[in-house]
Design a protein around this motif. Structure first.
Motif, short mmCIF file in Angstrom:
data_model
loop_
_atom_site.label_atom_id
_atom_site.label_comp_id
_atom_site.label_asym_id
_atom_site.label_seq_id
_atom_site.Cartn_x
_atom_site.Cartn_y
_atom_site.Cartn_z
N UNK A 1 -26.18 -7.38 -2.78
CA UNK A 1 -25.46 -8.46 -3.45
C UNK A 1 -24.81 -9.44 -2.47
N UNK A 2 -24.30 -8.91 -1.38
CA UNK A 2 -23.61 -9.72 -0.38
C UNK A 2 -22.58 -10.63 -1.05
N UNK A 3 -22.71 -11.96 -0.88
CA UNK A 3 -21.69 -12.87 -1.38
C UNK A 3 -21.64 -12.93 -2.91
N UNK A 4 -22.67 -12.40 -3.58
CA UNK A 4 -22.68 -12.40 -5.04
C UNK A 4 -21.60 -11.49 -5.62
N UNK A 5 -21.10 -10.58 -4.79
CA UNK A 5 -20.07 -9.66 -5.27
C UNK A 5 -18.67 -10.22 -5.10
N UNK A 6 -18.53 -11.42 -4.55
CA UNK A 6 -17.22 -12.00 -4.27
C UNK A 6 -16.31 -12.08 -5.49
N UNK A 7 -16.80 -12.48 -6.67
CA UNK A 7 -15.91 -12.55 -7.84
C UNK A 7 -15.29 -11.21 -8.21
N UNK A 8 -15.92 -10.12 -7.80
CA UNK A 8 -15.45 -8.79 -8.17
C UNK A 8 -14.75 -8.07 -7.01
N UNK A 9 -14.72 -8.72 -5.86
CA UNK A 9 -14.26 -8.05 -4.64
C UNK A 9 -12.80 -7.62 -4.73
N UNK A 10 -11.95 -8.47 -5.28
CA UNK A 10 -10.52 -8.13 -5.35
C UNK A 10 -10.28 -6.87 -6.17
N UNK A 11 -10.94 -6.77 -7.31
CA UNK A 11 -10.77 -5.59 -8.16
C UNK A 11 -11.35 -4.35 -7.49
N UNK A 12 -12.48 -4.49 -6.82
CA UNK A 12 -13.12 -3.36 -6.15
C UNK A 12 -12.24 -2.83 -5.02
N UNK A 13 -11.74 -3.74 -4.18
CA UNK A 13 -10.91 -3.33 -3.05
C UNK A 13 -9.61 -2.71 -3.53
N UNK A 14 -9.03 -3.25 -4.59
CA UNK A 14 -7.78 -2.71 -5.13
C UNK A 14 -7.95 -1.25 -5.55
N UNK A 15 -9.06 -0.95 -6.22
CA UNK A 15 -9.33 0.43 -6.64
C UNK A 15 -9.57 1.33 -5.43
N UNK A 16 -10.25 0.81 -4.43
CA UNK A 16 -10.51 1.59 -3.22
C UNK A 16 -9.22 1.94 -2.49
N UNK A 17 -8.34 0.95 -2.35
CA UNK A 17 -7.07 1.21 -1.67
C UNK A 17 -6.22 2.19 -2.47
N UNK A 18 -6.28 2.08 -3.77
CA UNK A 18 -5.54 3.01 -4.63
C UNK A 18 -6.02 4.45 -4.40
N UNK A 19 -7.32 4.61 -4.25
CA UNK A 19 -7.89 5.94 -4.01
C UNK A 19 -7.52 6.46 -2.62
N UNK A 20 -7.50 5.57 -1.62
CA UNK A 20 -7.12 5.99 -0.28
C UNK A 20 -5.67 6.46 -0.23
N UNK A 21 -4.82 5.82 -1.02
CA UNK A 21 -3.40 6.16 -1.04
C UNK A 21 -3.10 7.39 -1.90
N UNK A 22 -4.01 7.69 -2.81
CA UNK A 22 -3.77 8.76 -3.78
C UNK A 22 -3.66 10.13 -3.12
N UNK A 23 -2.78 10.95 -3.66
CA UNK A 23 -2.63 12.33 -3.22
C UNK A 23 -3.16 13.30 -4.27
N UNK A 24 -3.94 12.77 -5.17
CA UNK A 24 -4.53 13.61 -6.21
C UNK A 24 -5.41 14.66 -5.57
N UNK A 25 -5.31 15.88 -6.05
CA UNK A 25 -6.11 16.97 -5.50
C UNK A 25 -5.39 17.78 -4.45
N UNK A 26 -4.19 17.32 -4.03
CA UNK A 26 -3.42 18.06 -3.02
C UNK A 26 -2.55 19.09 -3.73
#
Length: 237
Positions: A4-29
């Motif tokens: 997709x490359x640049x075609x994913x730009x409209x969705x990038x903010x939402x995608x990155x937000x979810x990724x960062x949320x998962x990186x910060x999550x302590x679920x499973x600990x």
């Protein structure tokens, strides 16, 4: 992101937000308490419900922490963090300059994971950091960010990686770290990036320690000569 490359730009903010949320999550600990810990319910006295605050942490919380013997983390939770680190590095490379609005937050969260207790997470986060640094520097030429500040950040990252290669107790993490350092130096060479003398000195010390079997991972894996095959380090010249 490869397709997709640049075609994913409209969705990038939402995608990155979810990724960062998962990186910060302590679920499973899950915390494991010592057998001598007294169940909290035995102290369920309504007249003693108020706990004395110590700084921003209650005395009750401090006592609970003292009873914790260790933690376990579910495999799915760890695999998710590993996959996200890999994905962020890949997305950054494929969308290039358009990733700049997100790169600072991603860098900070992934940098924390380089000291994670799990080998796979340390490896993936270290590799992801190297990919972000390369993208950040290359896009800086286009976006016109503060070059001196970025040079300082990348040099500090190289310094931390070099120190980590000496002190990490797992040879696969050390090898991934050395490869990341090599990738960064080769990619940024000739593009105006100046490697600080302290970084050069640290990398030389690290390589010398590994060649002399003095790295932390080699002390813990003496029977396997640090887990490195002959010539692996020599190839990174």
């Amino acid at each position: 992101s490869v397709v997709m490359k640049e075609a994913m730009l409209p969705h990038l903010q939402a995608i990155i937000a979810k990724m960062l949320e998962s990186l910060q999550s302590e679920e499973g600990v899950k915390a494991h308490y010592s057998s001598s810990a007294v169940p909290f319910l035995e102290f369920d006295n309504e007249e003693e419900e108020e706990t004395e605050e110590v700084g921003n942490v209650s005395q009750e919380s401090l006592e609970d922490d003292q009873d914790i013997e260790g933690y376990t983390v579910e495999n799915a939770y760890l695999e998710e963090k590993e996959d996200i680190c890999n994905a962020i590095g890949e997305i950054a490379e494929n969308v290039g300059v358009h990733f700049i609005p997100f790169i600072d937050d991603c860098f900070k969260e992934i940098n924390v994971l380089t000291e994670h207790s799990t080998v796979a997470v340390r490896k993936s986060s270290t590799v992801a950091l190297s990919r972000l640094c390369i993208v950040w520097y290359n896009t800086n030429i286009i976006s016109g960010q503060d070059k001196d500040a970025l040079d300082g950040l990348i040099n500090s990252t190289l310094l931390s990686m070099s120190a980590g290669a000496r002190t990490d107790n797992d040879s696969s993490v050390v090898l991934a770290t050395l490869e990341s350092i090599e990738r960064m130096l080769k990619s940024l060479h000739g593009r105006g990036f100046v490697v600080q003398e302290r970084v050069i000195g640290s990398v030389l010390v690290t390589v010398e320690d590994i060649l002399s079997n003095k790295a932390q991972c080699q002390e813990e894996e003496e029977d396997d000569v640090g887990g490195f095959e002959n010539g692996e380090i020599a190839e990174m010249d």
